[in-house]
Design a protein around this motif. Structure first.
Motif, PDB file in Angstrom:
ATOM      1  N   TYR A   1       0.812  -1.210   0.000  1.00 11.34           N
ATOM      2  CA  TYR A   1       0.000   0.000   0.000  1.00 11.34           C
ATOM      3  C   TYR A   1       0.848   1.264   0.000  1.00 11.34           C
ATOM      4  CZ  TYR A   1      -4.390  -2.417   0.788  1.00 11.34           C
ATOM      5  OH  TYR A   1      -5.500  -3.196   0.627  1.00 11.34           O
ATOM      6  N   THR A   2       0.440   2.194  -0.850  1.00 13.04           N
ATOM      7  CA  THR A   2       0.924   3.563  -0.747  1.00 13.04           C
ATOM      8  C   THR A   2       0.170   4.217   0.400  1.00 13.04           C
ATOM      9  OG1 THR A   2       1.396   3.668  -3.109  1.00 13.04           O
ATOM     10  CG2 THR A   2       1.117   5.761  -1.947  1.00 13.04           C
TER      11      THR A   2
ATOM     12  N   SER B   1       5.659   5.837  -0.860  1.00 12.83           N
ATOM     13  CA  SER B   1       5.442   4.625  -1.641  1.00 12.83           C
ATOM     14  C   SER B   1       5.549   3.393  -0.750  1.00 12.83           C
ATOM     15  CB  SER B   1       6.469   4.540  -2.768  1.00 12.83           C
ATOM     16  OG  SER B   1       7.783   4.435  -2.221  1.00 12.83           O
ATOM     17  N   TRP B   2       5.141   2.252  -1.313  1.00 14.56           N
ATOM     18  CA  TRP B   2       5.140   1.020  -0.520  1.00 14.56           C
ATOM     19  C   TRP B   2       6.533   0.687  -0.010  1.00 14.56           C
ATOM     20  CZ3 TRP B   2       8.222  -3.016  -1.973  1.00 14.56           C
ATOM     21  CH2 TRP B   2       8.710  -3.000  -3.284  1.00 14.56           C
ATOM     22  N   SER B   3       7.553   1.016  -0.798  1.00 15.23           N
ATOM     23  CA  SER B   3       8.927   0.683  -0.405  1.00 15.23           C
ATOM     24  C   SER B   3       9.543   1.749   0.476  1.00 15.23           C
ATOM     25  CB  SER B   3       9.783   0.516  -1.653  1.00 15.23           C
ATOM     26  OG  SER B   3       9.890   1.758  -2.326  1.00 15.23           O
TER      27      SER B   3
ATOM     28  N   ASP C   1       3.855  -2.493  10.202  1.00 11.25           N
ATOM     29  CA  ASP C   1       2.605  -2.063   9.547  1.00 11.25           C
ATOM     30  C   ASP C   1       2.227  -0.639   9.965  1.00 11.25           C
ATOM     31  OD1 ASP C   1       0.918  -5.324   9.694  1.00 11.25           O
ATOM     32  OD2 ASP C   1       2.538  -4.562   8.429  1.00 11.25           O
ATOM     33  N   THR C   2       3.218   0.203  10.047  1.00 13.49           N
ATOM     34  CA  THR C   2       2.997   1.547  10.577  1.00 13.49           C
ATOM     35  C   THR C   2       3.666   2.607   9.701  1.00 13.49           C
ATOM     36  OG1 THR C   2       2.861   0.689  12.838  1.00 13.49           O
ATOM     37  CG2 THR C   2       3.301   3.042  12.598  1.00 13.49           C
ATOM     38  N   VAL C   3       2.968   3.705   9.528  1.00 12.02           N
ATOM     39  CA  VAL C   3       3.521   4.879   8.861  1.00 12.02           C
ATOM     40  C   VAL C   3       3.528   6.019   9.869  1.00 12.02           C
ATOM     41  CG1 VAL C   3       1.278   5.599   7.923  1.00 12.02           C
ATOM     42  CG2 VAL C   3       3.390   6.352   6.811  1.00 12.02           C
TER      43      VAL C   3
ATOM     44  N   GLY D   1      -3.525   0.684  -5.176  1.00  7.13           N
ATOM     45  CA  GLY D   1      -3.426   0.796  -6.627  1.00  7.13           C
ATOM     46  C   GLY D   1      -2.904   2.120  -7.121  1.00  7.13           C
ATOM     47  N   SER D   2      -2.271   2.878  -6.232  1.00  8.89           N
ATOM     48  CA  SER D   2      -1.863   4.229  -6.596  1.00  8.89           C
ATOM     49  C   SER D   2      -0.381   4.457  -6.330  1.00  8.89           C
ATOM     50  CB  SER D   2      -2.679   5.242  -5.784  1.00  8.89           C
ATOM     51  OG  SER D   2      -4.053   5.103  -6.035  1.00  8.89           O
TER      52      SER D   2
END
Length: 127
Positions: free
Chosen positions: A32-33, A52-54, A77-79, A101-102
């Motif tokens: 996920y973004t 971004s996901w990475s 699993d944290t931003v 998807g983005s």
């Protein structure tokens, strides 16, 4: 249940710092973004930052560039959103958002084509 949940908001003096966290549940986080949005009273919601996901690609709104830093820990699993040199005009409800998807970009933030929204965490900056 697929969801994201924010934490870390609060009251801070102008010039201070806060770190917001957003933890995801029941989703493949590293696909996920992730993004942070905010909405101040009487104003439209605006995109603040995305990653971004990475973690290799980030974007910041001009108003926060140089003061805010977005990062992610895919193992947790944290931003995060580290907010420094806070100003009273940064007072808002801050929302975490996720989409698989983005691509992280200013145009994506502006489109608000988001699959998953959090409920928000309030940030209040006192002058």
């Amino acid at each position: 249940q697929v969801q994201v949940a924010e934490s870390g908001g609060g009251l801070v003096q102008a010039g201070g710092s806060l770190r917001l966290s957003c933890t995801a549940s029941e989703l493949t986080f590293d696909s996920y973004t992730m993004a942070w949005f905010r909405q101040a009273p009487g104003k439209e919601r605006e995109g603040v930052s995305c990653i971004s996901w990475s973690g290799n690609i980030t974007y910041y709104a001009n108003s926060v560039k140089g003061r805010f830093t977005i990062s992610r820990d895919n193992a947790m699993d944290t931003v995060y959103l580290q907010m420094n040199s806070l100003k009273p005009e940064n007072t808002a409800m801050y929302y975490c958002a996720a989409d698989s998807g983005s691509y992280c970009s200013g145009s994506w933030l502006k489109s608000e084509l988001i699959a998953i929204w959090g409920k928000g965490t309030q940030v209040t900056v006192a002058s």
